[in-house]
Design an enzyme around this catalytic site. Sequence first.
Site, mmCIF file in Angstrom:
data_model
loop_
_atom_site.group_PDB
_atom_site.id
_atom_site.type_symbol
_atom_site.label_atom_id
_atom_site.label_comp_id
_atom_site.label_asym_id
_atom_site.label_seq_id
_atom_site.Cartn_x
_atom_site.Cartn_y
_atom_site.Cartn_z
ATOM 1 N N ASP A 3 0.832 -1.309 0.017
ATOM 2 C CA ASP A 3 0.062 0.145 0.022
ATOM 3 C C ASP A 3 0.816 1.216 0.011
ATOM 4 O O ASP A 3 1.936 1.413 0.898
ATOM 5 C CB ASP A 3 -0.756 0.003 1.302
ATOM 6 C CG ASP A 3 -1.963 1.189 1.178
ATOM 7 O OD1 ASP A 3 -3.143 0.906 0.448
ATOM 8 O OD2 ASP A 3 -1.613 1.961 2.062
ATOM 9 N N ILE A 4 0.528 2.074 -0.874
ATOM 10 C CA ILE A 4 1.028 3.259 -0.837
ATOM 11 C C ILE A 4 1.138 4.245 0.241
ATOM 12 O O ILE A 4 -0.255 4.605 0.636
ATOM 13 C CB ILE A 4 0.987 4.209 -2.191
ATOM 14 C CG1 ILE A 4 1.156 3.380 -3.504
ATOM 15 C CG2 ILE A 4 1.902 5.537 -2.246
ATOM 16 C CD1 ILE A 4 0.662 3.801 -4.849
ATOM 17 N N ASN A 16 -2.346 12.749 -3.179
ATOM 18 C CA ASN A 16 -3.429 12.838 -4.356
ATOM 19 C C ASN A 16 -3.972 14.099 -4.080
ATOM 20 O O ASN A 16 -4.317 14.981 -4.920
ATOM 21 C CB ASN A 16 -4.313 11.754 -4.300
ATOM 22 C CG ASN A 16 -4.985 11.775 -5.496
ATOM 23 O OD1 ASN A 16 -4.279 11.432 -6.612
ATOM 24 N ND2 ASN A 16 -6.333 11.639 -5.553
ATOM 25 N N ASP A 23 -2.182 9.505 -10.328
ATOM 26 C CA ASP A 23 -2.012 8.499 -11.309
ATOM 27 C C ASP A 23 -0.613 8.218 -11.872
ATOM 28 O O ASP A 23 -0.355 6.841 -11.929
ATOM 29 C CB ASP A 23 -2.948 8.837 -12.648
ATOM 30 C CG ASP A 23 -4.259 8.927 -12.160
ATOM 31 O OD1 ASP A 23 -4.771 8.457 -11.174
ATOM 32 O OD2 ASP A 23 -5.048 9.468 -13.311
ATOM 33 N N GLU A 28 -4.825 2.379 -4.369
ATOM 34 C CA GLU A 28 -3.512 2.399 -3.989
ATOM 35 C C GLU A 28 -2.826 1.177 -3.481
ATOM 36 O O GLU A 28 -1.690 1.210 -2.915
ATOM 37 C CB GLU A 28 -3.072 3.718 -3.352
ATOM 38 C CG GLU A 28 -3.350 3.806 -1.929
ATOM 39 C CD GLU A 28 -4.579 4.286 -1.612
ATOM 40 O OE1 GLU A 28 -4.771 4.807 -0.534
ATOM 41 O OE2 GLU A 28 -5.509 4.333 -2.534
#
Length: 352
Positions: free
Chosen positions: A215-216, A223, A232, A258
Site C-alpha cells: 500500500d502506498i 493525491n 495517477d 493504491e
Amino acid sequence: MALPEDIARTYSIADHAFAKIKANELAAFPPNYEIWFAYAAGFNPALNKRINAVLRDGRHLTQEEIEAIREEFFGAGSFEERVDEVGGKLSGKVSELMQLINHAAGQTSGYSDELRGASKNLATNVDQDSLKAIVSNLIQKTDDVEKSNRAMSSKLVESEQEIASLKQALESVRYEAMTDQLTGIGNRKRFDRAIDEVMVAAGATGKPFSLLVCDIDHFKKFNDTHGHQTGDQVLRLVGTTIKNTVGATGIACRYGGEEFCVILPETGVSAAQALADDIRQAVMGKELVKRSTGETLGRVTISIGVAEQTKSDDVQSLIERADKCLYAAKDAGRNRVMTERDMQAAPKESAA
C-alpha cells in the site's frame, strides 16, 4: 481488505466526478456518472485523453458527445461482446475446416471405390478398348482428386493463418481484460484468478506460496495536494516498479485504489520478505517529477505485509493474514515490510 484511506479515496473520486457533471451542465444520470467517475479515478487513460482533448479547448462536453464517448468506451467494445465476436469467427472457421476434411474424406472414399471397380474390370475385361477406357477413367479421376487436393491444401493454409490471427486477437482481448489500464499490470480479476490457480497448485504439490500486500503511504494526502493526474503518475510508477522488481518470480496485480498484491508461487516467507524489501527500496529509490511542470515532488514509500500460505488457509484467510501484516507495518511507522513473526516486535509509531 479496504483501508479507511481506500474508502475516503472513493468519496473524493465521487465528489470530483459530480463536480465535473455540474461544470459541464449535464444531468446526473447513472451513465453520465459512470463516465465521470472513471475519468476522475483514472482507470482508463484513453478515456481521459479523449475527454481532456475537449476540455483543453475550453468548452464543455455536450450530452451527445458524452453518449458518443460512452458508446466508444463502454458500449459495443465491451469485453464480453468482443470475446463473442472473435469466438464466433473462430468457431466458424473451425466448422469450415471440418467441412473441408469431411469433403476430402468423401473424395478419398469415392476414389477408392473407383480403384476397386477398375480392379474388377481389369480381371474380366482384357481387350484393348476396355483397357484404354479403364485407364482413361482412372487418369481423369486421379486428376480430379489432385486438383481438389491442391485447392484444399491452399484453403487449409489460408484457414491456418486466419485461425492464428483470430487466436492472437482473442488472446489480446483476454490480456486486456486481465490488465489494469492505468498501471499496465494485472488487475483485480487477474489477481482473483491467479491466486485460485496457485492455491490449487500448492495443494497438489504440497509446496506453499506467499502473498505480499503493498500500500502506498499517505497516498490520499499526496493525491489531494498534487491532484489526480499526479496521483495517477504515482500509481503507474509504483505498479511498474513492483512488476520490474518481481520479474518472473511472481504475479504482480493492482488490487484496488493504491493497493497492490504480489503472488509468489513456491516461495517461503523468508524469501518473500526479502523480495518485499527489494520492492520497498526500489520504490523509495524513485524520485517523482511532475510531468506538467518538471517540479520535483520527492519520493514515494510503500508499506508491505507478507504472509505464507498454510494448509488451513483458503484464499480469504490468506489475504486477511497478509492484510493484518500490512496494517502492522502502517502502525509501526510505514515504509517497512512486516510478517506475522515481526508483528510482536514491531515498534509502535503514529500511522497518521
